[in-house]
Motif scaffolding. Structure first.
Motif, short mmCIF file in Angstrom:
data_model
loop_
_atom_site.label_atom_id
_atom_site.label_comp_id
_atom_site.label_asym_id
_atom_site.label_seq_id
_atom_site.Cartn_x
_atom_site.Cartn_y
_atom_site.Cartn_z
N ARG A 169 49.46 44.23 45.65
CA ARG A 169 50.37 43.10 45.83
C ARG A 169 49.67 41.74 45.67
O ARG A 169 50.33 40.73 45.45
N VAL A 170 48.34 41.71 45.80
CA VAL A 170 47.64 40.42 45.69
C VAL A 170 46.57 40.44 44.60
O VAL A 170 45.70 39.58 44.57
N GLN A 171 46.62 41.39 43.67
CA GLN A 171 45.56 41.53 42.67
C GLN A 171 45.40 40.29 41.79
O GLN A 171 44.30 40.02 41.28
N LYS A 172 46.45 39.53 41.61
CA LYS A 172 46.39 38.31 40.80
C LYS A 172 45.36 37.33 41.34
O LYS A 172 44.73 36.58 40.57
N PHE A 173 45.19 37.30 42.66
CA PHE A 173 44.33 36.31 43.30
C PHE A 173 42.92 36.85 43.56
O PHE A 173 42.07 36.13 44.10
N LEU A 174 42.67 38.11 43.21
CA LEU A 174 41.37 38.73 43.46
C LEU A 174 40.49 38.65 42.22
O LEU A 174 40.99 38.44 41.11
N PRO A 175 39.18 38.81 42.38
CA PRO A 175 38.28 38.75 41.22
C PRO A 175 38.43 39.95 40.30
O PRO A 175 39.23 40.86 40.55
N LEU A 176 37.64 39.96 39.21
CA LEU A 176 37.65 41.03 38.21
C LEU A 176 39.04 41.24 37.63
O LEU A 176 39.56 42.36 37.55
N ASN A 177 39.65 40.14 37.21
CA ASN A 177 40.96 40.18 36.57
C ASN A 177 40.93 39.27 35.34
O ASN A 177 41.68 38.30 35.25
N GLN A 212 52.71 57.58 37.03
CA GLN A 212 52.58 56.17 36.68
C GLN A 212 53.87 55.62 36.09
O GLN A 212 54.30 56.04 35.02
N HIS A 213 54.47 54.69 36.81
CA HIS A 213 55.66 54.01 36.31
C HIS A 213 55.29 52.65 35.72
O HIS A 213 56.11 51.76 35.63
N TYR A 214 54.03 52.49 35.36
CA TYR A 214 53.53 51.28 34.73
C TYR A 214 52.59 51.72 33.60
O TYR A 214 52.12 52.87 33.57
N SER A 215 52.30 50.83 32.67
CA SER A 215 51.34 51.13 31.62
C SER A 215 49.96 50.75 32.13
O SER A 215 49.73 49.60 32.52
N GLY A 216 49.02 51.71 32.13
CA GLY A 216 47.74 51.54 32.79
C GLY A 216 47.01 50.25 32.48
O GLY A 216 46.58 49.52 33.38
N GLU A 217 46.88 49.91 31.18
CA GLU A 217 46.07 48.76 30.81
C GLU A 217 46.72 47.42 31.12
O GLU A 217 46.04 46.38 31.20
N SER A 218 48.03 47.41 31.30
CA SER A 218 48.73 46.14 31.54
C SER A 218 49.26 46.00 32.96
O SER A 218 49.79 44.95 33.31
N GLY A 219 49.11 47.03 33.79
CA GLY A 219 49.69 46.98 35.13
C GLY A 219 48.71 46.67 36.24
O GLY A 219 49.10 46.21 37.31
N LEU A 220 47.40 46.91 35.99
CA LEU A 220 46.41 46.75 37.05
C LEU A 220 45.19 46.00 36.55
O LEU A 220 44.76 46.16 35.40
N SER A 221 44.61 45.19 37.43
CA SER A 221 43.35 44.50 37.13
C SER A 221 42.20 45.48 37.21
O SER A 221 42.34 46.60 37.73
N TYR A 222 41.03 45.06 36.72
CA TYR A 222 39.85 45.91 36.82
C TYR A 222 39.52 46.21 38.28
O TYR A 222 39.13 47.33 38.64
N LEU A 223 39.67 45.23 39.15
CA LEU A 223 39.38 45.44 40.58
C LEU A 223 40.31 46.49 41.17
O LEU A 223 39.88 47.38 41.91
N SER A 224 41.61 46.40 40.85
CA SER A 224 42.58 47.39 41.34
C SER A 224 42.25 48.77 40.81
O SER A 224 42.37 49.78 41.53
#
Length: 558
Positions: free
Chosen positions: A85-93, A119-131
């Motif tokens: 829920r907060v990955q946008k504000f975390l590093p490694l993105n 997975q109901h999202y596309s892996g490369e576009s749904g999560l940051s590297y940190l997530s």
């Protein structure tokens, strides 16, 4: 071409066979609480963990063990939900991935913690590297380790020993099994061409002058535990059909070996820990026979191809190549589809939605039975559940109280087993009917194939497999909530009820073996086990399969 395909499949499965027994015996040593030579290799990392967590090697009751597993997993779900829920504000993105929306984060957190990886999202576009690294990979270790720990506790109970301590078993699963193997195989995947980088998405200019964004990331470390832990979630949206996630035939074969490694080893672990190696071998051979039959049917169906196209004379010479990677072909794609559903992994190197109806039926049957090896730990509990049912029915037929490993199986145990058996069809069939009635617009195909799409989604969720039949508009509140609930109940309900079964058996006095005791380590028992699986398990879902893939196959006949 056919001989080469058969040879490649044979070599891969032979390697699995050679590794199964030594791996199983190694796991038995890992979960022995007595001091051993392994302590000097892994004690240095385990002691700080035990000290920090206040973990002692005291034994828990079945209730304490079950509560520890469920509550610890629930805390982990909440933690990773917050990260999503907060990955946008975390590093490694570096690619600027947005926060995951609430319902999708709910579904994803449950999915990976329950070892499902739907997975109901596309892996490369749904999560940051940190997530990907501290949430997804974290759950890819702890999720399967939970299942492995519970499976080991169940075996201890059957052997008449204390169940052990969940946190000790969880830690040892990670430090002594998953982490060492995943660490080594990650380097092998990287050497084969799988990316391992924290750099942002690469930008390239094509020969035609267009600009192309090429996703990449720490894929090698992700891929090894994805397959070894029977996780299956893809770093990329198309999973192991992506050349960065599965570059060639060698990486494909290694993935198959990793998916089968621990689940084929578990019967040997069981045989060693209960002191009846022959019974472990009987169960291994029984499951292997089911696997070979499933593989043979799938290969035959995919090689024959679409009957309608055959009638028109336009079928590909290899068979049905629709939805398959040319670098793998029909044989390796069929093998992968059977392995991934038999081991409850969920990784895919071909789109299951494009399989012929009969091959699609095989993937469904593997998940519905959940005994063609099944997921590590919990899958073998399912196998033993069917074994107990077979022993119970055999005892009723001869008028003798059924016994399993010297313990009487009576009414209390059978009631718990019956409830466990009923929960899976309820979790699959009821939501499928609800989806067909309330959300037909999210199903891309009409008729029989559309029914199979919805049936597959909930079967994959309930069996904690995670592979998708695709063709669904599944990133909606309905699908995210319903599959999230099904994944959670499908995982933890059976864990608790089967631990209750073994808790009940553990307090019973052993019954001396006599000439009238039904032996569970011979060919007769193997036959009883297989018949029980096919009759009790398969017939539960037969009507749904007839309305889906069987009916679709009949419509394709010329």
């Amino acid at each position: 071409m056919i001989m080469f395909a058969v040879l490649s499949i044979g070599v891969t499965l032979l390697l699995v066979l050679l590794l199964a027994r030594p791996t199983g015996l190694y796991m038995a040593r890992v979960f022995n609480y007595e001091p051993s030579g392994l302590d000097k290799w892994f004690g240095w990392i385990e002691k700080p963990i035990f000290a920090l967590g206040g973990i002692r090697r005291d034994h828990q009751s079945w209730k304490q063990y079950a509560l520890s597993a469920v509550l610890s997993n629930l805390v982990m779900i909440l933690l990773v939900y917050l990260i999503f829920r907060v990955q946008k504000f975390l590093p490694l993105n570096p690619s600027g991935i947005e926060n995951m929306e609430p319902m999708l984060a709910f579904n994803t957190a449950i999915s990976f913690m329950t070892n499902t990886n739907l997975q109901h999202y596309s892996g490369e576009s749904g999560l940051s590297y940190l997530s990907q690294m501290i949430a997804i990979v974290f759950m890819m270790f702890t999720g399967p380790s939970t299942g492995l720990a519970v499976g080991i506790a169940f075996i201890r109970g059957l052997a008449g020993k204390p169940l052990g301590n969940f946190f000790v078993d969880l830690t040892r699963s990670i430090t002594r099994i998953y982490l060492p193997i995943a660490f080594v195989t990650a380097f092998i995947f990287i050497a084969l061409g799988v990316p391992q980088t924290l750099d942002a998405t690469a930008t390239a200019q094509t020969i035609g002058g267009a600009v192309q964004e090429i996703a990449r990331g720490p894929v090698g470390s992700f891929l090894s535990i994805k397959e070894l832990g029977n996780n299956g979630g893809g770093f990329f949206g198309v999973n192991s059909a992506h050349p960065f996630e599965n570059p060639d035939g060698i990486s494909n074969a290694l993935q198959i070996v990793l998916m089968l490694l621990l689940v084929t080893a578990f019967p040997f672990t069981y045989g060693k820990m209960v002191g009846n190696a022959k019974q472990g071998r009987v169960l291994f051979v029984s499951m292997a026979m089911l696997f070979i039959v499933m593989l043979g049917i799938s290969l035959s169906a995919e090689s024959a191809g679409n009957p309608a196209l055959n009638a028109l004379g336009i079928q590909h010479e290899q068979g049905s190549m629709e939805g398959k990677e040319a670098r793998f072909g029909v044989a390796q794609s069929s093998l992968y589809s059977v392995v991934t559903t038999a081991s409850e992994t969920g990784a895919v190197n071909t789109m299951h939605d494009t399989l012929t109806p009969i091959a699609g039926l095989i993937t469904l049957a593997n998940m519905m039975l959940n005994t063609v090896f099944g997921g590590v730990g919990v899958g073998f509990i399912n196998v033993l559940m069917y074994a107990m049912i077979g022993v119970f029915l055999s005892g009723l037929m001869v008028g003798r109280t059924p016994e399993f490993l010297g313990k009487k199986i009576e009414g209390r145990e059978m009631k718990l087993i019956a409830v466990t058996m009923l929960i899976q069809p309820l979790l699959i069939l009821a939501p499928t009917a609800l989806a067909l009635h309330t959300n037909p617009d999210t199903i891309s195909n009409p008729g029989f194939h559309g029914l199979t799409q919805a049936l597959y989604e909930f079967t994959s969720s309930a069996a904690n497999n995670g592979s998708g039949f695709e063709g669904l508009g599944d990133n909606t509140p309905f699908w995210n909530i319903t599959t999230g609930i099904v994944m959670y109940l499908g995982r933890y309900f059976s864990m608790v009820t089967m631990l209750a079964v073994v808790g009940s058996l553990a307090v019973k006095k052993p019954v001396p073996e006599t000439s009238g005791t039904f032996r569970t380590d011979n060919a007769l028992f193997a036959g009883v086990f297989l018949v029980t699986v096919l009759i009790v398990g398969a017939l539960t879902f037969f009507p749904a399969l007839v309305l889906g893939p069987v009916a679709e196959q009949l419509t394709l006949m010329p």
